[in-house]
Each structure stands twice: as C-alpha cells, then as structure tokens.
Motif scaffolding. Sequence first.
Motif, mmCIF file in Angstrom:
data_model
loop_
_atom_site.group_PDB
_atom_site.id
_atom_site.type_symbol
_atom_site.label_atom_id
_atom_site.label_comp_id
_atom_site.label_asym_id
_atom_site.label_seq_id
_atom_site.Cartn_x
_atom_site.Cartn_y
_atom_site.Cartn_z
ATOM 1 N N VAL A 42 -5.838 6.051 1.843
ATOM 2 C CA VAL A 42 -5.040 5.878 3.043
ATOM 3 C C VAL A 42 -3.730 5.195 2.655
ATOM 4 C CG1 VAL A 42 -6.079 3.646 3.600
ATOM 5 C CG2 VAL A 42 -5.029 4.993 5.406
ATOM 6 N N THR A 43 -2.643 5.638 3.267
ATOM 7 C CA THR A 43 -1.342 5.012 3.056
ATOM 8 C C THR A 43 -1.037 4.115 4.251
ATOM 9 O OG1 THR A 43 -0.505 6.846 1.725
ATOM 10 C CG2 THR A 43 1.127 5.402 2.737
ATOM 11 N N ASP A 44 -0.799 2.850 3.987
ATOM 12 C CA ASP A 44 -0.459 1.889 5.028
ATOM 13 C C ASP A 44 1.012 1.514 4.896
ATOM 14 O OD1 ASP A 44 -3.033 1.799 6.034
ATOM 15 O OD2 ASP A 44 -3.635 0.189 4.673
ATOM 16 N N GLU A 45 1.700 1.487 6.026
ATOM 17 C CA GLU A 45 3.089 1.031 6.051
ATOM 18 C C GLU A 45 3.141 -0.222 6.921
ATOM 19 O OE1 GLU A 45 6.758 3.626 6.222
ATOM 20 O OE2 GLU A 45 6.795 2.744 8.237
ATOM 21 N N LEU A 46 3.511 -1.332 6.332
ATOM 22 C CA LEU A 46 3.531 -2.609 7.024
ATOM 23 C C LEU A 46 4.949 -3.170 7.039
ATOM 24 C CD1 LEU A 46 0.919 -2.617 4.783
ATOM 25 C CD2 LEU A 46 0.217 -4.396 6.381
ATOM 26 N N VAL A 47 5.330 -3.756 8.148
ATOM 27 C CA VAL A 47 6.560 -4.544 8.216
ATOM 28 C C VAL A 47 6.136 -5.993 8.125
ATOM 29 C CG1 VAL A 47 8.548 -5.199 9.616
ATOM 30 C CG2 VAL A 47 7.779 -2.816 9.564
ATOM 31 N N VAL A 48 6.670 -6.699 7.116
ATOM 32 C CA VAL A 48 6.259 -8.085 6.882
ATOM 33 C C VAL A 48 7.470 -8.997 6.869
ATOM 34 C CG1 VAL A 48 4.258 -7.330 5.541
ATOM 35 C CG2 VAL A 48 6.380 -7.914 4.358
ATOM 36 N N SER A 49 7.244 -10.218 7.249
ATOM 37 C CA SER A 49 8.273 -11.261 7.202
ATOM 38 C C SER A 49 7.896 -12.241 6.105
ATOM 39 C CB SER A 49 8.366 -11.973 8.557
ATOM 40 O OG SER A 49 9.305 -13.029 8.497
ATOM 41 N N ALA A 50 8.755 -12.337 5.090
ATOM 42 C CA ALA A 50 8.461 -13.185 3.936
ATOM 43 C C ALA A 50 9.329 -14.443 3.978
ATOM 44 C CB ALA A 50 8.714 -12.414 2.637
ATOM 45 N N PRO A 51 8.868 -15.530 3.380
ATOM 46 C CA PRO A 51 9.653 -16.774 3.362
ATOM 47 C C PRO A 51 10.974 -16.603 2.610
ATOM 48 C CG PRO A 51 7.359 -17.174 2.742
ATOM 49 C CD PRO A 51 7.549 -15.701 2.760
ATOM 50 N N ASP A 52 11.904 -17.522 2.842
ATOM 51 C CA ASP A 52 13.176 -17.512 2.120
ATOM 52 C C ASP A 52 12.917 -17.595 0.621
ATOM 53 O OD1 ASP A 52 14.513 -17.448 4.516
ATOM 54 O OD2 ASP A 52 14.899 -19.610 4.585
ATOM 55 N N GLY A 53 13.743 -16.872 -0.129
ATOM 56 C CA GLY A 53 13.613 -16.892 -1.579
ATOM 57 C C GLY A 53 12.794 -15.752 -2.145
ATOM 58 N N TRP A 54 12.109 -15.004 -1.276
ATOM 59 C CA TRP A 54 11.342 -13.858 -1.757
ATOM 60 C C TRP A 54 12.277 -12.673 -1.984
ATOM 61 C CZ3 TRP A 54 5.712 -12.768 -1.533
ATOM 62 C CH2 TRP A 54 4.954 -13.936 -1.441
ATOM 63 N N ASP A 55 11.956 -11.850 -2.991
ATOM 64 C CA ASP A 55 12.674 -10.604 -3.214
ATOM 65 C C ASP A 55 11.681 -9.447 -3.223
ATOM 66 O OD1 ASP A 55 11.398 -10.737 -5.676
ATOM 67 O OD2 ASP A 55 13.212 -11.277 -6.786
ATOM 68 N N ASP A 56 12.200 -8.218 -3.395
ATOM 69 C CA ASP A 56 11.329 -7.048 -3.301
ATOM 70 C C ASP A 56 10.264 -7.037 -4.397
ATOM 71 O OD1 ASP A 56 13.288 -6.710 -5.184
ATOM 72 O OD2 ASP A 56 13.607 -4.585 -4.776
ATOM 73 N N LEU A 57 10.594 -7.534 -5.593
ATOM 74 C CA LEU A 57 9.612 -7.524 -6.675
ATOM 75 C C LEU A 57 8.448 -8.467 -6.365
ATOM 76 C CD1 LEU A 57 11.929 -7.512 -9.836
ATOM 77 C CD2 LEU A 57 10.684 -5.595 -8.816
ATOM 78 N N ARG A 58 8.764 -9.620 -5.778
ATOM 79 C CA ARG A 58 7.701 -10.573 -5.459
ATOM 80 C C ARG A 58 6.799 -10.040 -4.352
ATOM 81 N NH1 ARG A 58 8.627 -17.021 -4.021
ATOM 82 N NH2 ARG A 58 6.401 -17.583 -3.901
ATOM 83 N N VAL A 59 7.403 -9.370 -3.350
ATOM 84 C CA VAL A 59 6.605 -8.772 -2.289
ATOM 85 C C VAL A 59 5.698 -7.686 -2.857
ATOM 86 C CG1 VAL A 59 6.682 -7.453 -0.146
ATOM 87 C CG2 VAL A 59 8.299 -9.318 -0.510
ATOM 88 N N ALA A 60 6.251 -6.845 -3.747
ATOM 89 C CA ALA A 60 5.446 -5.780 -4.350
ATOM 90 C C ALA A 60 4.285 -6.351 -5.159
ATOM 91 C CB ALA A 60 6.337 -4.904 -5.231
ATOM 92 N N GLU A 61 4.546 -7.419 -5.916
ATOM 93 C CA GLU A 61 3.492 -8.028 -6.726
ATOM 94 C C GLU A 61 2.371 -8.570 -5.836
ATOM 95 O OE1 GLU A 61 5.583 -10.921 -8.972
ATOM 96 O OE2 GLU A 61 6.364 -9.469 -10.440
ATOM 97 N N LEU A 62 2.738 -9.103 -4.653
ATOM 98 C CA LEU A 62 1.730 -9.618 -3.743
ATOM 99 C C LEU A 62 0.776 -8.520 -3.299
ATOM 100 C CD1 LEU A 62 0.763 -12.060 -1.962
ATOM 101 C CD2 LEU A 62 2.278 -11.141 -0.183
ATOM 102 N N PHE A 63 1.322 -7.356 -2.945
ATOM 103 C CA PHE A 63 0.476 -6.264 -2.468
ATOM 104 C C PHE A 63 -0.319 -5.631 -3.609
ATOM 105 C CE2 PHE A 63 2.851 -6.864 1.324
ATOM 106 C CZ PHE A 63 2.079 -6.348 2.348
ATOM 107 N N GLU A 64 0.250 -5.600 -4.797
ATOM 108 C CA GLU A 64 -0.508 -5.103 -5.941
ATOM 109 C C GLU A 64 -1.674 -6.040 -6.259
ATOM 110 O OE1 GLU A 64 2.536 -4.810 -8.831
ATOM 111 O OE2 GLU A 64 3.291 -2.864 -8.099
ATOM 112 N N LYS A 65 -1.448 -7.346 -6.100
ATOM 113 C CA LYS A 65 -2.510 -8.322 -6.305
ATOM 114 C C LYS A 65 -3.662 -8.104 -5.307
ATOM 115 C CE LYS A 65 -3.344 -13.322 -5.932
ATOM 116 N NZ LYS A 65 -2.698 -14.636 -5.632
#
Length: 345
Positions: A42-65
């Motif tokens: 299943v493909t999930d598309e989520l809109v998320v609000s991340a804290p200040d200082g986060w970038d796209d690589l850090r968000v991607a790493e979170l979901f891969e984790k």
Amino acid sequence: MTWRVRTTLPDRPGDLARVATTCGDAGVNIVSMQVFPTSPRVTDELVVSAPDGWDDLRVAELFEKAGGEDVVVVRLGGSSLADPTTSYLDAVRLVLDEGRAVEDVLADLLGTQPPDVADYSGHDVLDLTRRDGTTLRISRAFAFTPVERARAQALVSLLGDAGADVPLIAPSALGDAPLVRETTLADIDAVAALHGRCSVATLYRRYETPLRMPVATRFARRLVLPEHGHGLAVQVGLDLVGHGVLERGDTGWTLQMLVEDAWQGRGLGTQLLKHAAGRARADGAEHLTLISGRGNDTLLRTVGNAGFVARVERREGQVHVTVPLRGVRPHDGAGRPAPSAGAAG
C-alpha cells in the motif's frame, strides 16, 4: 515546516501504527493522510508538520526507520493541505469558470513540478485520453498510483475540450513551404508558445528533464539568442513550429532541436539539421554534434535522412551523434552562400 511524504508499506495490520508511533516519538505531527491500495503493498501519502531545523533527508530517514520504502519527501505550502476531493471539484471550476488549462490544474493536483535536485534521473509518465482521442501527457519524478491515474483520467474525460484543453495545432495538407531562418528577439513569444504546444515526451527528449510551463521570458531569450551561437526557427506561414540551438562549446559545435508534435514526421528536423550544418560550416566548424538521451531513434533517422554518415557515442547517459561537415556548403543565417566559404575549414 510542512512536508508531503509518500511511502510504500506492506498491506498488513500494525505497519501504519508503527509509522504513527515513530512520528510521535520524534515530535512529527501527521496532519492528513491518503491511502492508495496496491495489493499486496500500500502507498500512503501523509502531510506532516516537522519541528524547526528538520530537512527532507531527516524526514525521509524517519519514515525509513519506521519500515517505509520508496520514500519521497516534498516541502509544501499551506494550500497543499486542502481536502483531495474538494481540490478536484475546485479544479473543474477553475477550468470552466476561470479558463485555467487542464494541464495547469493537474500539475497542482498531482505535484508534477520538476524536482530541485542535482541527481534527478527519471520520471513516471501518465498518458490521459481526451474525448476527441488526443493524448495529454504529464510526468513527475515519482510514480503515479492507480488511484491518481484514475482520478486524473476522470477529470480530463469530464472536462473534454473545455478551457485550454485543446488539440495541438494540426497542419493542413496544403500550405506554405517551411522556412528555416535565424531567430531574433521578436521570436521570444513564438518560441515560448511553441514549447507550450509540445507534449511532455517531446520536451523531455529535448531537455532530458520535465520542463515546467509556461516558459519564462528569460529562458526563451536564451533560446533565441544563445550566448555562443545561433538560434534557428522553422516557420510555416505565420507559425513557428520548430526550433534549434546551434552553439559552439569547448569541444566543438553542437545542435539541439525541437519540432512540435503535430509537425513531426514531415522532414522539418532534417531541414533544420541541414541548415544548421551549413551555418556551422560558415563559422569554421568541421564537425557538428547532436546530443540526446538514450533511445531517441528519431534523431538517428533525421541524421540519416539528411544524408550524413554519423559517429555515435554514448557518454554519461547521453548519446552524441557527430556528423562531418566536409563537403557541406557554408551559408549565412539567411541561407546565402557565406563570403568566407572558400576559407572555411
């Protein structure tokens, strides 16, 4: 900061809960979510609000984790939080009441803007069929889901020929003979309009990346007056239906061409190549190289139809087709024999 995250998970109980828990532990808030079932995943598309200082690589790493695969992260503005169903209904209003082009509203709905990355290496193509049988082609850097394909096709089928959703200019069997000439500043608007009438596939073969429409004036100016060469136009009557950029670089002269979809297969590319060869020869060139992506068989046919015997090389994912200009008659931009023809070589 708000991000759109698209990730693929196994379609089994508990996996989405693990994603939610991982986000919560990291202080990342899930604002909205769409689910695109593609069994057994299943493909999930989520809109998320991340804290200040986060970038796209850090968000991607979170979901891969959290167990996600094929993670794609895109930074969003506030307008991207709208309900998807409402957005599609509003798209119909924009086309019917405000005259927006179907291509434009689909670009907003599906997020097809080119990615701002240096290592972009591919795109997914979506062909949509209009009621009149013509095809509207759009693309983006990450894959379209079956649900998105069905939604986009339903929108195009509903709107039919409304707004700017019209077929490409169709050439008549009879008409003015094509003219190849050098471009001037007066051609900026015509060159921009030519790009707007070309399909995504045609533009991708020319530029090797999805090209966002409309073409900016600054970009069109560089096409008609390149810094180290000549802009070329193919004109039929009052319409500019083809364009080329003939440029001198560190390794010699190169040519890149574009012919509008409705005029392809009529020999215009061959005429453009012959004209460019004579113009380059007048400037002292001994060879002319055409650069394209892999699999562009049309380019090889164009070179053959022009009567050239070419050397074909593959370099860093590109195809370089080099033709010798020995024996080519040099001419100026208007097609007249060049005064320096005897000395060119």
